[in-house]
Structures are given as C-alpha cells and as structure tokens.
Design an enzyme around this catalytic site. Structure first.
Site, PDB file in Angstrom:
ATOM      1  N   GLU A  28       0.838  -1.195   0.000  1.00 49.02           N
ATOM      2  CA  GLU A  28       0.000   0.000   0.000  1.00 49.02           C
ATOM      3  C   GLU A  28       0.881   1.256   0.000  1.00 49.02           C
ATOM      4  O   GLU A  28       1.906   1.310   0.701  1.00 49.02           O
ATOM      5  CB  GLU A  28      -0.866  -0.038   1.264  1.00 49.02           C
ATOM      6  CG  GLU A  28      -1.761   1.145   1.504  1.00 49.02           C
ATOM      7  CD  GLU A  28      -2.532   1.014   2.821  1.00 49.02           C
ATOM      8  OE1 GLU A  28      -3.510   1.760   2.995  1.00 49.02           O
ATOM      9  OE2 GLU A  28      -2.147   0.168   3.664  1.00 49.02           O
ATOM     10  N   LYS A  87      -9.185   2.756  -2.238  1.00 48.53           N
ATOM     11  CA  LYS A  87      -9.519   2.156  -0.950  1.00 48.53           C
ATOM     12  C   LYS A  87     -10.800   2.749  -0.377  1.00 48.53           C
ATOM     13  O   LYS A  87     -10.950   3.974  -0.283  1.00 48.53           O
ATOM     14  CB  LYS A  87      -8.358   2.374   0.018  1.00 48.53           C
ATOM     15  CG  LYS A  87      -8.498   1.700   1.369  1.00 48.53           C
ATOM     16  CD  LYS A  87      -7.234   1.942   2.189  1.00 48.53           C
ATOM     17  CE  LYS A  87      -7.261   1.220   3.527  1.00 48.53           C
ATOM     18  NZ  LYS A  87      -6.016   1.486   4.303  1.00 48.53           N
ATOM     19  N   CYS A 133      -5.517  -3.224   2.434  1.00 52.59           N
ATOM     20  CA  CYS A 133      -5.312  -3.191   3.878  1.00 52.59           C
ATOM     21  C   CYS A 133      -6.606  -3.315   4.682  1.00 52.59           C
ATOM     22  O   CYS A 133      -7.210  -4.390   4.726  1.00 52.59           O
ATOM     23  CB  CYS A 133      -4.528  -1.929   4.251  1.00 52.59           C
ATOM     24  SG  CYS A 133      -3.666  -2.041   5.843  1.00 52.59           S
TER      25      CYS A 133
END
Length: 267
Positions: free
Chosen positions: A45, A114, A147
C-alpha cells in the site's frame, strides 16, 4: 479442473516522500520477481509515497496522477502477460486517494481506490466508492482490496462472489502485540477469509519502520484452503506457485458447495 499461478508479494525499501526513488526501487523489485517467474506481483500500500504523512498537504505532495510517466516505466519492467499491483497516493484534481494500480506490459488494467480508511487516513484521503474491485487480467479475474478493506469479511466474500480467482492485497500493517509464536492478527483474518471463500490471497506488507511506526512485515501468500503458502525470504519476497480451481468452482466434494450451500434468505 485446476490451474497454477506463480505469484510474488514483495516489499522494496520505501522512503517517505521520495517518489522518484521509490519508483526505481519498485521497478527493481518487479524485475526481480519476474525473474523468478512470477505472473502476479504485489507491492505494498502507498508504495510510491510512503504512509505516515503529517497532513493532507504532505500526502498531496507525494501523490501521482494516473498519467504520470512513471507508470509506463514500471509497466515496461514487466514481461508480457505479467500483472503487477502497486499501491500509490493518487492525485485526481484537488482530491487524493489511497489507490492500487493494476498494470501489465503495454496497458493499464485499472485502478482501485480504498473504501475503508484507517485512522488518520480519513483526514488525508477521499474514500473510494466500491468495496474492492475485480479486474479481467492476463492472469485471470483479479480481486483487489487494500489493507483495512480486508478487515471487513464482506469485502473478500463480495469479490469471490463476483468471480475473483485470486485477491491482491497491498497493506501497511502497524505492528501490534501478539502472543509468542502467533501469526499477526491481520494474517489470521486473511487466512480465515481465504478459506471461507476459497480465495487465494497475496499480501504485500512493509518492512522496518516509518516516523516511529513499526511495520508488521506481514508479507505472505495464502492459498485457497487458507494456509500460508509462502513467507518472505532473505530478499523480502514471498513467492509461491498456487493451485487455483476453475473460476467459480467452490465445490466441496462429495456433497457440498461453498457458495451453493449459502442461505442468503436466512442471513
């Protein structure tokens, strides 16, 4: 029926704010993984920028637009048919997103923003509008999440239901206390999600520390049965050859089917 897929999760050195240097180190990591015959390569990430920003302005300074020339340079390091997933801070006009680019030689497959922002990320980035994404790539239908997205069981399940063959998961996992001998809790959750949806998962995590935040170093490859198939070697890469079922096959012989047995009317 089954097929095999050679995958690599790799964690090059990432320095906060050093975008040009990070791009070069990512490129080298992609080349090294490709030299080990990886067909799918995942890096962490926000790999192009670093993670622990002081504020939104600092994040914006290290952000990249989708048309930045560095992307073509990264793609040129990939052999034909190889796919890479690279986390970056994406600049889109005045907005900044925590994004993963899906690259292959000659063209950009797509980008995922995200959706679930962790902690101070909410002050730095705009949230994405989809809970993970699935892309058609040269290595099959690729699910992508980032994540904290994977902390929500609905996300990997949604991607599996959408036909993902494998999940690419770039992460930055801060180190948490855990009992001696245990996997990191995020790894355990990823193992459970992989098993419950028969969705192999390729996790690329950070090494070392950044601005006093130590990273877990949770890079791993998890197979369809939820077992850890590879952990980082001395080069910092987890490399494995996965056996994947035919897309959509969730059968559990002799009598069951993981998705066919679902009872959504009861949930």
């Amino acid at each position: 029926m089954t097929r095999t897929l050679r995958v690599a999760a790799t964690s090059p050195e990432i320095r906060l704010g050093e975008v040009a240097g990070n791009l070069q180190r990512i490129r080298s990591a992609l080349q090294d993984a490709a030299a080990r015959d990886a067909q799918l390569i995942v890096v962490p990430e926000l790999a192009t920028s670093g993670y622990v920003f002081a504020d939104r302005a600092e994040a914006a300074e290290s952000s990249l637009a989708r048309d930045h020339p560095g992307w073509d340079d990264l793609a040129s390091a990939l052999p034909p048919g190889v796919v890479a997933v690279v986390g970056y801070a994406e600049r889109d006009g005045d907005q900044v997103y925590n994004t993963a680019a899906v690259l292959t030689r000659g063209f950009r497959v797509g980008d995922y923003r995200k959706a679930h922002l962790w902690g101070s990320e909410a002050t730095l980035f705009e949230p994405g509008t989809t809970a993970g994404a699935v892309f058609d790539t040269p290595v099959g239908r690729l699910g992508v999440a980032i994540c904290y997205d994977n902390e929500f069981p609905e996300v990997p399940r949604r991607l599996a239901l959408a036909g993902a063959d494998v999940l690419a998961l770039p992460v930055n996992w801060p180190l948490l206390p855990r009992p001696a001998g245990e996997h990191p809790p995020e790894t355990i959750q990823a193992m459970a999600a992989a098993r419950s949806s028969r969705l192999a998962t390729v996790i690329a995590d950070r090494l070392g520390a950044e601005r006093g935040v130590p990273w877990t170093g949770g890079t791993a490859v998890i197979d369809e049965d939820g077992w850890v198939a590879a952990l980082p070697d001395d080069a910092g890469a987890a490399v494995a050859t996965l056996t994947l079922r035919t897309s959509g096959d969730k059968s559990l012989p002799p009598s069951n089917d993981l998705f066919g047995d679902r009872r959504p009317d009861l949930y």
